[in-house]
Motif scaffolding. Structure first.
Motif, PDB file in Angstrom:
ATOM      1  N   UNK A 106       0.830  -1.153  -0.042  1.00 36.34           N
ATOM      2  CA  UNK A 106       0.024   0.028   0.098  1.00 36.34           C
ATOM      3  C   UNK A 106       0.905   1.286   0.013  1.00 36.34           C
ATOM      4  N   UNK A 107       0.629   2.183  -0.746  1.00 39.25           N
ATOM      5  CA  UNK A 107       1.142   3.420  -0.739  1.00 39.25           C
ATOM      6  C   UNK A 107       0.449   4.523  -0.143  1.00 39.25           C
ATOM      7  N   UNK A 108       0.823   5.170   0.721  1.00 40.38           N
ATOM      8  CA  UNK A 108       0.144   6.259   1.546  1.00 40.38           C
ATOM      9  C   UNK A 108       0.721   7.475   1.145  1.00 40.38           C
ATOM     10  N   UNK A 109      -0.282   8.559   0.713  1.00 37.80           N
ATOM     11  CA  UNK A 109       0.292   9.910   0.598  1.00 37.80           C
ATOM     12  C   UNK A 109      -0.014  10.928   1.897  1.00 37.80           C
ATOM     13  N   UNK A 110       0.803  11.872   2.087  1.00 38.18           N
ATOM     14  CA  UNK A 110       0.497  12.730   3.256  1.00 38.18           C
ATOM     15  C   UNK A 110      -0.551  13.898   2.577  1.00 38.18           C
ATOM     16  N   UNK A 111      -1.759  13.910   3.234  1.00 41.37           N
ATOM     17  CA  UNK A 111      -2.727  15.154   2.709  1.00 41.37           C
ATOM     18  C   UNK A 111      -3.059  15.828   4.018  1.00 41.37           C
ATOM     19  N   UNK A 112      -2.898  16.913   4.251  1.00 43.32           N
ATOM     20  CA  UNK A 112      -3.526  17.812   5.283  1.00 43.32           C
ATOM     21  C   UNK A 112      -3.107  17.035   6.670  1.00 43.32           C
ATOM     22  N   UNK A 113      -1.622  16.613   6.700  1.00 40.77           N
ATOM     23  CA  UNK A 113      -1.040  15.946   7.934  1.00 40.77           C
ATOM     24  C   UNK A 113      -1.559  14.663   7.949  1.00 40.77           C
ATOM     25  N   UNK A 114      -2.657  13.884   7.535  1.00 38.19           N
ATOM     26  CA  UNK A 114      -2.723  12.796   7.676  1.00 38.19           C
ATOM     27  C   UNK A 114      -2.264  11.851   6.380  1.00 38.19           C
ATOM     28  N   UNK A 115      -2.184  10.684   6.561  1.00 37.28           N
ATOM     29  CA  UNK A 115      -1.898   9.754   5.692  1.00 37.28           C
ATOM     30  C   UNK A 115      -2.998   9.048   4.808  1.00 37.28           C
ATOM     31  N   UNK A 116      -3.237   8.878   3.578  1.00 38.06           N
ATOM     32  CA  UNK A 116      -4.437   8.475   2.736  1.00 38.06           C
ATOM     33  C   UNK A 116      -3.704   7.490   1.679  1.00 38.06           C
ATOM     34  N   UNK A 117      -4.385   6.191   1.700  1.00 36.54           N
ATOM     35  CA  UNK A 117      -3.756   5.365   0.951  1.00 36.54           C
ATOM     36  C   UNK A 117      -4.404   5.946  -0.576  1.00 36.54           C
ATOM     37  N   UNK A 118      -3.342   5.659  -1.485  1.00 40.84           N
ATOM     38  CA  UNK A 118      -3.854   6.278  -3.011  1.00 40.84           C
ATOM     39  C   UNK A 118      -3.271   5.140  -3.909  1.00 40.84           C
TER      40      UNK A 118
END
Length: 427
Positions: A106-118
């Motif tokens: 799984x690849x997570x990206x940082x968005x608005x401090x949180x990490x979201x799987x993309x």
């Protein structure tokens, strides 16, 4: 005599018995030895077969690794050559799959401090859009610690660290968790599930993948920023001439077979040279910025405005008929005339005003160049007739009036009377 004979026979019988016992006992031991030898032979054969199987698997693994290593430069180049940020995560997971063959990744990206799987690969309960808070679970903990972690590393964490990691119930079954960093910032995390094969220097290989992903994301972000700067006017923040013309050509370009209609409003600031000469070029730049901000806030969803050059602006209105486009242009003219700009009272009209021309495709022109030329002609007619007004392009067979085009007069007749009186006073 008989007694002596019997006494002689007893030892002989014992000897025979002993001899028979020894014979049969020795034969039994021999049989047991034979059985033991047979078992050893069977075990040796099974071991040899197992060894042959392992050798075969090893040969297959070596062949696969040779194939992977041969393709590694191409895969790595494909990752580093990504031109869009959205492409990088999946390319990185392709590289993970090729080298590690994990159960999932799984690849997570940082968005608005949180990490979201993309991006995902393999079988996992994690879905796209899965959100992880910094410090929570192995993914969040890796993002905070900014170091690559394995299950062995987790066991060495403090009690608090293990407690926070255990809160992420979905991501505990893993082999590597890799931070993707950019200048000390965590911009992503790669979570790699249990791997199907063993690798020497697996940790170093995993870190290399994270570094490649970081470089690819940084390059893609810089490219996106450069493209944005190339399309944006540096002073006003509006689309520049290249971008606004591209929007126009996308609809009326020579290679476009679309049947869509379009109107344009080309306008500029009245007496802008006088404003610069009176107040200085710094104030002139500030006026352009303030006007651009006013225009940006007043644009409707279907409208776009850009800086065409100097004090000129171009407003593109897709799928808008000429009558409605003229009303939209008049709305902009009034908005500017009513706004209190700095030093507006020093202008010849005692306020900041604009003049412009409206043209419609395909009514007034058959291509973008002709459309802009006709809008420009209407703009200069508006300048010549006193400024602070909007005129539409007039077809050659239509007469003109002292005040405005017949078409403009017809449109203004549809407006409320108080607004028409207001325009007459302004002019």
């Amino acid at each position: 005599m008989s007694e002596f004979f019997l006494e002689a026979l007893v030892p002989a019988g014992v000897c025979v018995t002993v001899a028979c016992f020894a014979y049969f006992f020795g034969r039994r031991k021999g049989i047991e030895n034979l059985i033991r030898i047979q078992r050893m032979a069977d075990e040796h054969q099974r071991a040899e077969q197992g060894l042959q199987t392992r050798v075969k698997h090893a040969e297959q693994e070596i062949s696969r690794l040779e194939h992977s290593l041969a393709e590694l430069p191409e895969i790595a180049h494909g990752l580093s050559a990504c031109r869009k940020l959205t492409e990088v995560p999946q390319r990185a997971l392709d590289l993970v799959e090729e080298l590690f063959d994990p159960k999932y990744a799984v690849f997570y990206r940082t968005r608005c401090r949180d990490l979201v799987s993309v991006a995902l690969m393999g079988r996992t309960d994690i879905s796209l859009g899965h959100v992880v808070k910094p410090g929570e679970g192995i993914v969040g903990w890796t993002a905070v610690k900014q170091i690559a972690l394995t299950p062995e590393d987790v066991q060495c964490e403090s009690a608090e660290g293990r407690s926070r990691i255990s809160r992420g119930s979905k991501d505990l079954d893993f082999s590597h968790c890799l931070p993707v960093l950019d200048n000390g910032r965590t911009i992503g995390v790669i979570l790699v599930g249990p791997t199907q094969r063993k690798m020497t220097r697996a940790r170093d290989t995993a870190r290399t993948i994270a570094m490649l992903a970081s470089g690819a994301m940084t390059s893609a972000a810089m490219l996106k920023q450069q493209k944005q700067l190339a399309r944006t006017d540096g002073l006003t923040g509006l689309p520049n001439k290249i971008e606004i013309l591209q929007r126009l050509i996308n609809i009326v370009g020579p290679e476009n077979e679309s049947t869509r209609t379009l109107s344009v409003f080309l306008f500029d600031i009245d007496h802008f040279k006088h404003y610069n000469d009176t107040n200085g070029h710094i104030q002139g730049d500030e006026l352009l910025r303030l006007l651009s901000e006013l225009l940006r806030k007043s644009m409707r969803e279907e409208e776009v405005v850009g800086r065409y050059g100097g004090e000129e602006f171009l407003m593109v209105m897709p799928d808008m008929e000429k009558r409605n486009a003229l009303k939209a242009a008049e709305r902009i003219r009034r908005l500017v005339a009513k706004h209190k700009f700095p030093f507006g009272e020093k202008q010849p009209l005692e306020r900041i005003t604009v003049s412009g021309g409206v043209a419609h495709y395909p009514t007034d022109a058959q291509d973008a160049e002709e459309l802009l030329r006709h809008a420009d002609q209407a703009l200069y007619r508006a300048k010549g007739e006193g400024r602070n007004r909007v005129l539409a392009h007039v077809l050659p067979d239509l007469p003109s009036s002292d005040f405005c085009d017949p078409f403009v007069r017809e449109v203004l007749d549809d407006l409320p009377e108080e607004l028409l009186v207001e325009q007459v006073k302004e002019n």
